[in-house]
Design an enzyme around this catalytic site. Structure first.
Site, PDB file in Angstrom:
ATOM      1  N   HIS A  21      33.292   5.802  60.794  1.00 44.22           N
ATOM      2  CA  HIS A  21      33.018   4.412  60.449  1.00 44.22           C
ATOM      3  C   HIS A  21      34.262   3.590  60.770  1.00 44.22           C
ATOM      4  O   HIS A  21      35.382   4.014  60.498  1.00 44.22           O
ATOM      5  CB  HIS A  21      32.678   4.278  58.966  1.00 44.22           C
ATOM      6  CG  HIS A  21      31.384   4.937  58.604  1.00 44.22           C
ATOM      7  ND1 HIS A  21      30.166   4.367  58.870  1.00 44.22           N
ATOM      8  CD2 HIS A  21      31.128   6.126  58.011  1.00 44.22           C
ATOM      9  CE1 HIS A  21      29.206   5.173  58.451  1.00 44.22           C
ATOM     10  NE2 HIS A  21      29.762   6.251  57.926  1.00 44.22           N
ATOM     11  N   CYS A  33      31.692  -1.844  63.966  1.00 44.72           N
ATOM     12  CA  CYS A  33      30.575  -0.919  63.744  1.00 44.72           C
ATOM     13  C   CYS A  33      29.291  -1.479  64.356  1.00 44.72           C
ATOM     14  O   CYS A  33      28.550  -0.764  65.040  1.00 44.72           O
ATOM     15  CB  CYS A  33      30.397  -0.655  62.258  1.00 44.72           C
ATOM     16  SG  CYS A  33      29.101   0.545  61.898  1.00 44.72           S
TER      17      CYS A  33
END
Length: 108
Positions: A21, A33
């Protein structure tokens, strides 16, 4: 951090794995992201739609993981389409990495 690993064979992409992430912003506002997701999923969808290739796709249940493998035995025409689309994906990912290297790394 997002890690993108590209596996090649005969100068073509055989497999790519995207994991991790970015954490470049709060949930729902993480532009890195969102960009990586849009580029990778858009490219996979384009390959499926435009080439009909039967890709092997693995995803993590909570997000943060995508592995796509290009199968053997495709026609040359299909393989060319797949490779052009995935090379375009890689160029887009490298553009993101250039601007946001604290949040994404690519191993090609």
């Amino acid at each position: 951090m997002i890690h993108a690993n590209i596996t090649r064979y005969y100068n073509g992409i055989k497999q790519f794995t995207i994991s991790g992430h970015a954490e470049s912003g709060p949930y729902g506002y993480d532009l890195v992201c969102a960009g990586v997701s849009a580029v990778t999923f858009g490219s996979v969808n384009a390959v499926l739609e435009m080439s009909g290739a039967d890709l092997s796709i693995e995803q993590g249940g909570e997000g943060g993981f995508l592995r796509v493998t290009v199968p053997d035995g495709m026609t040359e025409t299909t393989m060319e389409k797949v490779q052009i689309l995935f090379e375009g994906m890689l160029i887009s990912l490298k553009t993101i990495e250039k601007e946001y290297s604290d949040y994404i790394t690519i191993q090609d």
